[in-house]
Design an enzyme around this catalytic site. Structure first.
Site, mmCIF file in Angstrom:
data_model
loop_
_atom_site.group_PDB
_atom_site.id
_atom_site.type_symbol
_atom_site.label_atom_id
_atom_site.label_comp_id
_atom_site.label_asym_id
_atom_site.label_seq_id
_atom_site.Cartn_x
_atom_site.Cartn_y
_atom_site.Cartn_z
ATOM 1 N N TYR A 92 0.848 -1.187 0.000
ATOM 2 C CA TYR A 92 0.000 0.000 0.000
ATOM 3 C C TYR A 92 0.887 1.242 0.000
ATOM 4 O O TYR A 92 1.339 1.711 1.039
ATOM 5 C CB TYR A 92 -0.913 0.018 1.221
ATOM 6 C CG TYR A 92 -1.921 -1.108 1.289
ATOM 7 C CD1 TYR A 92 -2.188 -1.912 0.191
ATOM 8 C CD2 TYR A 92 -2.610 -1.370 2.471
ATOM 9 C CE1 TYR A 92 -3.109 -2.949 0.275
ATOM 10 C CE2 TYR A 92 -3.544 -2.390 2.548
ATOM 11 C CZ TYR A 92 -3.776 -3.184 1.448
ATOM 12 O OH TYR A 92 -4.698 -4.203 1.539
ATOM 13 N N PHE A 148 -15.944 -0.820 -8.347
ATOM 14 C CA PHE A 148 -16.313 -1.531 -9.571
ATOM 15 C C PHE A 148 -17.745 -2.064 -9.524
ATOM 16 O O PHE A 148 -18.311 -2.406 -10.557
ATOM 17 C CB PHE A 148 -15.343 -2.688 -9.811
ATOM 18 C CG PHE A 148 -13.915 -2.248 -9.910
ATOM 19 C CD1 PHE A 148 -13.450 -1.596 -11.043
ATOM 20 C CD2 PHE A 148 -13.030 -2.463 -8.868
ATOM 21 C CE1 PHE A 148 -12.133 -1.178 -11.143
ATOM 22 C CE2 PHE A 148 -11.712 -2.047 -8.957
ATOM 23 C CZ PHE A 148 -11.260 -1.405 -10.093
#
Length: 296
Positions: A59, A215
């Site tokens: 990350y 998404f």
């Protein structure tokens, strides 16, 4: 937050934790647009009782781990930090495979340095990063590396992420698996076989994307579902809170880790632990449609 907890190794954690992925920059790459806001979210999470933070070296890379250490170290007693290994980022931010034993070890060592830890409480072996084909490194070799790190005192518990039921069964024949972290939520129940296996074996289940993803329309798609909307209205709650409360009711070792870079959303998510869904609510929520793209 509710005081109901789940034991993971030598720590008992509250049912709703915090997924730190969204504290990195766009695409989980580079620094956050507002570093002060990211610091405020981490600080407030611990103030509100969060004692389970999920992060990863990829990350940023390293950005989120460094923020966590900057804001929270020395860490509060009882705080469990979980990370993931098995993938890396290239110079463009693309996700690539990093599953060879020396890569797994190097990732854990980097996590230890950036988080300023001597031991990471829980490390997931993330499967399938950087390609859909079979990993050339046998599962036994990958789990063997994590077992060595555990025996050296650098890792507490071993978990699996993005694992199928067959993956989990194979892993259990190699090493103890404390937790599975897979995509799952009220609008995405494809992982029921893995969840059921976790129930049978008493393994903690940590759903990522518990509110859907960008998404699939995320929280807005949840709010548009009539079943969720009706239960939310009954409890004077948001759709996201109902989705999290549903997860908590699904399995007593379910540990959602909703992520956010917003203080308001953080507080909203944690308040979901106080919503008691009854049988009528759960029956209504069985009619939730699978999430799809948001209606424009």
């Amino acid at each position: 937050m509710a005081k109901q907890t789940v034991s993971l190794g030598d720590k008992a954690v509250r049912r709703i934790g915090f997924g730190a992925m969204q504290l990195a920059g766009p695409g989980v790459f580079g620094p956050p647009k507002d570093p002060d806001a990211a610091r405020a979210v981490l600080r407030r999470a611990v103030e509100l009782g969060v004692d389970h933070i999920d992060t990863a070296q990829v990350y940023g890379p390293d950005v989120v781990n460094e923020l966590i250490a900057e804001v929270l170290h020395p860490y509060p007693d009882g705080l469990l930090i979980a990370t993931k290994v098995g993938g890396a980022r290239d110079a463009t931010g693309a996700w690539i495979r990093a599953s060879r034993p020396e890569q797994l070890r190097a990732t854990v060592e980097q996590d230890l340095r950036t988080l300023r830890l001597d031991r990471i409480d829980l490390v997931y072996l993330r499967l399938g990063v950087g390609g859909s084909g079979p990993d050339p490194v046998p599962l036994a070799d990958r789990l063997g590396t994590l077992t060595e790190l555990r025996d050296e005192g650098k890792v507490g518990l071993i978990g699996l992420s993005a694992a199928s039921a067959d993956d989990l069964k194979a892993a259990l024949g190699i090493a103890p698996i404390a937790a599975v972290q897979n995509a799952y939520g009220i609008g995405n129940r494809a992982d029921e076989p893995v969840l059921e296996l976790c129930r049978e074996r008493g393994i903690a289940y940590v759903p990522y994307y518990p509110l859907g993803s960008a998404f699939t329309g995320g929280p807005q798609a949840l709010a548009n579902d009539p079943a969720i909307a009706s239960v939310a209205a009954k409890h004077h709650a948001t759709a996201s809170q109902i989705a999290l409360a549903w997860l908590l009711a699904r399995y007593d070792r379910m540990l959602p880790i909703p992520g956010t870079s917003s203080l308001a959303h953080l507080e909203e998510n944690l308040a979901a632990a106080r919503i008691p869904l009854d049988e009528d609510d759960l029956n209504v929520l069985e009619n939730v449609r699978p999430l799809g793209p948001p209606v424009l």
